[in-house]
Design a protein around this motif. Sequence first.
Motif, PDB file in Angstrom:
ATOM      1  N   LYS A  44      -1.716  10.095  10.970  1.00  0.00           N
ATOM      2  CA  LYS A  44      -2.275   9.520   9.747  1.00  0.00           C
ATOM      3  C   LYS A  44      -1.647   8.171   9.464  1.00  0.00           C
ATOM      4  O   LYS A  44      -0.635   7.795  10.042  1.00  0.00           O
ATOM      5  CB  LYS A  44      -2.069  10.473   8.573  1.00  0.00           C
ATOM      6  CG  LYS A  44      -2.817  11.788   8.732  1.00  0.00           C
ATOM      7  CD  LYS A  44      -2.777  12.604   7.461  1.00  0.00           C
ATOM      8  CE  LYS A  44      -3.610  13.864   7.598  1.00  0.00           C
ATOM      9  NZ  LYS A  44      -3.604  14.668   6.344  1.00  0.00           N
ATOM     10  N   ARG A  45      -2.261   7.442   8.549  1.00  0.00           N
ATOM     11  CA  ARG A  45      -1.731   6.134   8.198  1.00  0.00           C
ATOM     12  C   ARG A  45      -0.506   6.289   7.300  1.00  0.00           C
ATOM     13  O   ARG A  45      -0.255   7.340   6.728  1.00  0.00           O
ATOM     14  CB  ARG A  45      -2.820   5.319   7.471  1.00  0.00           C
ATOM     15  CG  ARG A  45      -3.136   5.852   6.084  1.00  0.00           C
ATOM     16  CD  ARG A  45      -4.214   5.042   5.385  1.00  0.00           C
ATOM     17  NE  ARG A  45      -4.392   5.489   4.020  1.00  0.00           N
ATOM     18  CZ  ARG A  45      -5.334   5.035   3.208  1.00  0.00           C
ATOM     19  NH1 ARG A  45      -6.175   4.121   3.624  1.00  0.00           N
ATOM     20  NH2 ARG A  45      -5.429   5.496   1.969  1.00  0.00           N
ATOM     21  N   ARG A  46       0.235   5.185   7.183  1.00  0.00           N
ATOM     22  CA  ARG A  46       1.388   5.169   6.305  1.00  0.00           C
ATOM     23  C   ARG A  46       0.908   4.865   4.884  1.00  0.00           C
ATOM     24  O   ARG A  46       0.248   3.844   4.649  1.00  0.00           O
ATOM     25  CB  ARG A  46       2.392   4.120   6.772  1.00  0.00           C
ATOM     26  CG  ARG A  46       3.724   4.161   6.058  1.00  0.00           C
ATOM     27  CD  ARG A  46       4.728   3.232   6.714  1.00  0.00           C
ATOM     28  NE  ARG A  46       5.032   3.656   8.093  1.00  0.00           N
ATOM     29  CZ  ARG A  46       5.974   3.079   8.835  1.00  0.00           C
ATOM     30  NH1 ARG A  46       6.701   2.093   8.330  1.00  0.00           N
ATOM     31  NH2 ARG A  46       6.189   3.505  10.061  1.00  0.00           N
ATOM     32  N   ASP A  47       1.232   5.734   3.951  1.00  0.00           N
ATOM     33  CA  ASP A  47       0.760   5.600   2.582  1.00  0.00           C
ATOM     34  C   ASP A  47       1.903   5.344   1.613  1.00  0.00           C
ATOM     35  O   ASP A  47       2.987   5.925   1.745  1.00  0.00           O
ATOM     36  CB  ASP A  47       0.041   6.887   2.123  1.00  0.00           C
ATOM     37  CG  ASP A  47      -1.298   7.079   2.781  1.00  0.00           C
ATOM     38  OD1 ASP A  47      -1.662   8.248   3.032  1.00  0.00           O
ATOM     39  OD2 ASP A  47      -1.988   6.078   3.037  1.00  0.00           O
ATOM     40  N   LEU A  48       1.634   4.525   0.620  1.00  0.00           N
ATOM     41  CA  LEU A  48       2.576   4.328  -0.471  1.00  0.00           C
ATOM     42  C   LEU A  48       2.736   5.632  -1.248  1.00  0.00           C
ATOM     43  O   LEU A  48       1.747   6.325  -1.512  1.00  0.00           O
ATOM     44  CB  LEU A  48       2.083   3.228  -1.398  1.00  0.00           C
ATOM     45  CG  LEU A  48       2.927   2.957  -2.642  1.00  0.00           C
ATOM     46  CD1 LEU A  48       4.284   2.392  -2.260  1.00  0.00           C
ATOM     47  CD2 LEU A  48       2.186   2.017  -3.589  1.00  0.00           C
ATOM     48  N   VAL A  49       3.978   5.950  -1.607  1.00  0.00           N
ATOM     49  CA  VAL A  49       4.266   7.135  -2.424  1.00  0.00           C
ATOM     50  C   VAL A  49       4.641   6.710  -3.836  1.00  0.00           C
ATOM     51  O   VAL A  49       4.076   7.192  -4.808  1.00  0.00           O
ATOM     52  CB  VAL A  49       5.405   7.951  -1.799  1.00  0.00           C
ATOM     53  CG1 VAL A  49       5.806   9.107  -2.714  1.00  0.00           C
ATOM     54  CG2 VAL A  49       5.010   8.464  -0.426  1.00  0.00           C
ATOM     55  N   ALA A  50       5.611   5.812  -3.940  1.00  0.00           N
ATOM     56  CA  ALA A  50       6.107   5.385  -5.247  1.00  0.00           C
ATOM     57  C   ALA A  50       6.811   4.046  -5.110  1.00  0.00           C
ATOM     58  O   ALA A  50       7.288   3.694  -4.028  1.00  0.00           O
ATOM     59  CB  ALA A  50       7.070   6.420  -5.823  1.00  0.00           C
ATOM     60  N   SER A  51       6.859   3.309  -6.232  1.00  0.00           N
ATOM     61  CA  SER A  51       7.515   2.009  -6.264  1.00  0.00           C
ATOM     62  C   SER A  51       8.357   1.903  -7.520  1.00  0.00           C
ATOM     63  O   SER A  51       8.041   2.516  -8.553  1.00  0.00           O
ATOM     64  CB  SER A  51       6.479   0.878  -6.281  1.00  0.00           C
ATOM     65  OG  SER A  51       5.653   0.917  -5.150  1.00  0.00           O
ATOM     66  N   VAL A  52       9.396   1.081  -7.439  1.00  0.00           N
ATOM     67  CA  VAL A  52      10.183   0.750  -8.626  1.00  0.00           C
ATOM     68  C   VAL A  52      10.542  -0.725  -8.555  1.00  0.00           C
ATOM     69  O   VAL A  52      10.974  -1.215  -7.510  1.00  0.00           O
ATOM     70  CB  VAL A  52      11.440   1.649  -8.731  1.00  0.00           C
ATOM     71  CG1 VAL A  52      12.343   1.538  -7.522  1.00  0.00           C
ATOM     72  CG2 VAL A  52      12.187   1.362 -10.026  1.00  0.00           C
ATOM     73  N   ASN A  53      10.333  -1.446  -9.648  1.00  0.00           N
ATOM     74  CA  ASN A  53      10.679  -2.866  -9.623  1.00  0.00           C
ATOM     75  C   ASN A  53      12.113  -3.064 -10.120  1.00  0.00           C
ATOM     76  O   ASN A  53      12.807  -2.114 -10.476  1.00  0.00           O
ATOM     77  CB  ASN A  53       9.657  -3.702 -10.386  1.00  0.00           C
ATOM     78  CG  ASN A  53       9.724  -3.511 -11.894  1.00  0.00           C
ATOM     79  OD1 ASN A  53      10.632  -2.862 -12.413  1.00  0.00           O
ATOM     80  ND2 ASN A  53       8.776  -4.104 -12.596  1.00  0.00           N
ATOM     81  N   GLY A  54      12.533  -4.329 -10.110  1.00  0.00           N
ATOM     82  CA  GLY A  54      13.916  -4.610 -10.454  1.00  0.00           C
ATOM     83  C   GLY A  54      14.301  -4.158 -11.846  1.00  0.00           C
ATOM     84  O   GLY A  54      15.454  -3.815 -12.102  1.00  0.00           O
ATOM     85  N   GLY A  55      13.303  -4.152 -12.743  1.00  0.00           N
ATOM     86  CA  GLY A  55      13.562  -3.742 -14.122  1.00  0.00           C
ATOM     87  C   GLY A  55      13.464  -2.254 -14.345  1.00  0.00           C
ATOM     88  O   GLY A  55      13.668  -1.780 -15.466  1.00  0.00           O
ATOM     89  N   GLY A  56      13.142  -1.515 -13.283  1.00  0.00           N
ATOM     90  CA  GLY A  56      13.050  -0.065 -13.405  1.00  0.00           C
ATOM     91  C   GLY A  56      11.666   0.472 -13.691  1.00  0.00           C
ATOM     92  O   GLY A  56      11.490   1.684 -13.848  1.00  0.00           O
ATOM     93  N   PHE A  57      10.682  -0.416 -13.751  1.00  0.00           N
ATOM     94  CA  PHE A  57       9.310   0.053 -13.971  1.00  0.00           C
ATOM     95  C   PHE A  57       8.819   0.752 -12.722  1.00  0.00           C
ATOM     96  O   PHE A  57       8.971   0.245 -11.610  1.00  0.00           O
ATOM     97  CB  PHE A  57       8.399  -1.122 -14.296  1.00  0.00           C
ATOM     98  CG  PHE A  57       6.982  -0.724 -14.560  1.00  0.00           C
ATOM     99  CD1 PHE A  57       6.026  -0.844 -13.568  1.00  0.00           C
ATOM    100  CD2 PHE A  57       6.602  -0.213 -15.786  1.00  0.00           C
ATOM    101  CE1 PHE A  57       4.712  -0.467 -13.797  1.00  0.00           C
ATOM    102  CE2 PHE A  57       5.291   0.171 -16.033  1.00  0.00           C
ATOM    103  CZ  PHE A  57       4.348   0.050 -15.029  1.00  0.00           C
ATOM    104  N   THR A  58       8.206   1.914 -12.899  1.00  0.00           N
ATOM    105  CA  THR A  58       7.826   2.736 -11.760  1.00  0.00           C
ATOM    106  C   THR A  58       6.318   2.887 -11.631  1.00  0.00           C
ATOM    107  O   THR A  58       5.572   2.769 -12.609  1.00  0.00           O
ATOM    108  CB  THR A  58       8.445   4.130 -11.859  1.00  0.00           C
ATOM    109  OG1 THR A  58       8.034   4.730 -13.096  1.00  0.00           O
ATOM    110  CG2 THR A  58       9.957   4.072 -11.811  1.00  0.00           C
TER     111      THR A  58
END
Length: 116
Positions: A44-58
Amino acid sequence: VQLQASGGGLVRPGGSLRLSCVFSEMTQNFDTVDVDWYRQAPGKRRDLVASVNGGGFTHYEDFVRGRFTISRDNAKNTVYLQMNSLKSEDTATYFCHLVEWGVHYWGKGTQVTVSS
C-alpha cells in the motif's frame, strides 16, 4: 538531519503502543518545524497519520482520530505517537517525517503489528 524512530512491536487488538522519534543534526530550530507520522502497510501507499506544528497544533487523519495522540517535546527534539485501541488495520511500518529548508527527511521506520 537524522531521525531515529522507536517503540514499535507486536500488540493485541485493543492494546496500546507509544512511538518516539528523535531528531538530530538539524540546522533549523526544532520548535519551528512541523513533524509528521506516516505509515505504510505492505503493498500500500504511505499515508499521513498525524501532524504537529511547532506551536503544538495537531492534525489527525480520520482513521486514527480519537485513538492516536501526537505530541512533541521541543527540549528533547522528540515527537511521540501514542496509539490506543489498536486495530489489525493499524498494522504497518510507521515513519516519522519532517521538512527542513524544503528537503524531506524520513526515519527508517518502526514496525507495528496488531494481531491476536
